[in-house]
Design a protein around this motif. Structure first.
Motif, PDB file in Angstrom:
ATOM      1  N   ASP A   8      26.329 -11.582   5.615  1.00 50.69           N
ATOM      2  CA  ASP A   8      25.667 -10.350   6.034  1.00 50.69           C
ATOM      3  C   ASP A   8      24.450 -10.078   5.147  1.00 50.69           C
ATOM      4  O   ASP A   8      24.222 -10.735   4.150  1.00 50.69           O
ATOM      5  N   ILE A   9      23.692  -9.061   5.537  1.00 48.62           N
ATOM      6  CA  ILE A   9      22.423  -8.787   4.855  1.00 48.62           C
ATOM      7  C   ILE A   9      22.632  -8.395   3.393  1.00 48.62           C
ATOM      8  O   ILE A   9      21.825  -8.726   2.539  1.00 48.62           O
ATOM      9  N   ASN A  10      23.730  -7.697   3.064  1.00 47.90           N
ATOM     10  CA  ASN A  10      23.963  -7.306   1.677  1.00 47.90           C
ATOM     11  C   ASN A  10      24.344  -8.476   0.803  1.00 47.90           C
ATOM     12  O   ASN A  10      24.221  -8.418  -0.410  1.00 47.90           O
ATOM     13  N   THR A  11      24.854  -9.572   1.394  1.00 51.52           N
ATOM     14  CA  THR A  11      25.168 -10.755   0.610  1.00 51.52           C
ATOM     15  C   THR A  11      23.885 -11.498   0.252  1.00 51.52           C
ATOM     16  O   THR A  11      23.685 -11.899  -0.879  1.00 51.52           O
ATOM     17  N   GLN A  12      23.017 -11.672   1.234  1.00 49.74           N
ATOM     18  CA  GLN A  12      21.773 -12.388   0.972  1.00 49.74           C
ATOM     19  C   GLN A  12      20.698 -11.498   0.367  1.00 49.74           C
ATOM     20  O   GLN A  12      19.857 -11.981  -0.366  1.00 49.74           O
ATOM     21  N   ASN A  13      20.710 -10.223   0.698  1.00 52.60           N
ATOM     22  CA  ASN A  13      19.714  -9.284   0.186  1.00 52.60           C
ATOM     23  C   ASN A  13      20.413  -8.085  -0.451  1.00 52.60           C
ATOM     24  O   ASN A  13      20.386  -6.985   0.096  1.00 52.60           O
ATOM     25  N   PRO A  14      21.038  -8.301  -1.604  1.00 54.25           N
ATOM     26  CA  PRO A  14      21.738  -7.178  -2.235  1.00 54.25           C
ATOM     27  C   PRO A  14      20.739  -6.140  -2.734  1.00 54.25           C
ATOM     28  O   PRO A  14      19.578  -6.460  -2.980  1.00 54.25           O
ATOM     29  N   PRO A  15      21.168  -4.895  -2.890  1.00 61.99           N
ATOM     30  CA  PRO A  15      20.274  -3.890  -3.460  1.00 61.99           C
ATOM     31  C   PRO A  15      19.783  -4.336  -4.837  1.00 61.99           C
ATOM     32  O   PRO A  15      20.549  -4.882  -5.629  1.00 61.99           O
ATOM     33  N   LEU A  16      18.504  -4.119  -5.104  1.00 57.64           N
ATOM     34  CA  LEU A  16      17.882  -4.565  -6.358  1.00 57.64           C
ATOM     35  C   LEU A  16      17.233  -3.409  -7.090  1.00 57.64           C
ATOM     36  O   LEU A  16      16.749  -2.463  -6.469  1.00 57.64           O
ATOM     37  N   SER A  17      17.193  -3.534  -8.407  1.00 55.38           N
ATOM     38  CA  SER A  17      16.408  -2.633  -9.248  1.00 55.38           C
ATOM     39  C   SER A  17      15.321  -3.467  -9.909  1.00 55.38           C
ATOM     40  O   SER A  17      15.617  -4.457 -10.583  1.00 55.38           O
TER      41      SER A  17
END
Length: 131
Positions: free
Chosen positions: A2-11
């Motif tokens: 899913d999108i959170n696996t490939q594009n996790p939230p970043l700081s």
């Protein structure tokens, strides 16, 4: 995946000193990334009115931008290390990206590329048993 696996939230964390012009020029390229969820945290060493004004104007346009200053009372410690520590403590996300105020991403896909490389490294570690 899913999108959170490939594009996790970043700081994204930036520690800056005497860099109001660089931040004004380069921050929009970071803040306008094509990425689902990220925040940008600027830690400024020795506040100056022009930098504070620049960051406040950018915060009005970009709700995912936050900034703070290294206090003048911080002595006998590396301000760069303190700024990094302050940025880490202020971050809301587990995955951190560090950059400098004079750096400009080559495209609006920079954060996706960073996340993709992180994902590939995780997959490699799992497949080789290096977790």
């Amino acid at each position: 995946t899913d999108i959170n696996t490939q594009n996790p939230p970043l700081s994204v964390i930036i520690v800056a000193k005497d860099a109001a012009h660089e931040l004004q020029e380069n921050l929009p390229f970071i803040l306008e990334q094509d990425y689902p969820e990220f925040e940008v945290i600027v830690i400024y060493d020795r506040p100056a009115d022009d930098c504070d004004n620049t960051l406040k104007l950018l915060e009005d346009k970009y709700p995912n931008l936050y900034h703070t200053f290294i206090p003048d009372s911080a002595r006998y410690i590396s301000h760069k290390k303190l700024g990094i520590t302050m940025g880490i403590k202020a971050s809301r996300h587990e995955w951190l990206v560090f950059t400098e105020p004079d750096c400009r991403p080559q495209s609006n896909q920079w954060l996706k590329q960073m996340a993709r490389n992180r994902f590939r490294l995780q997959q490699l570690r799992k497949s080789t048993g290096m977790v």
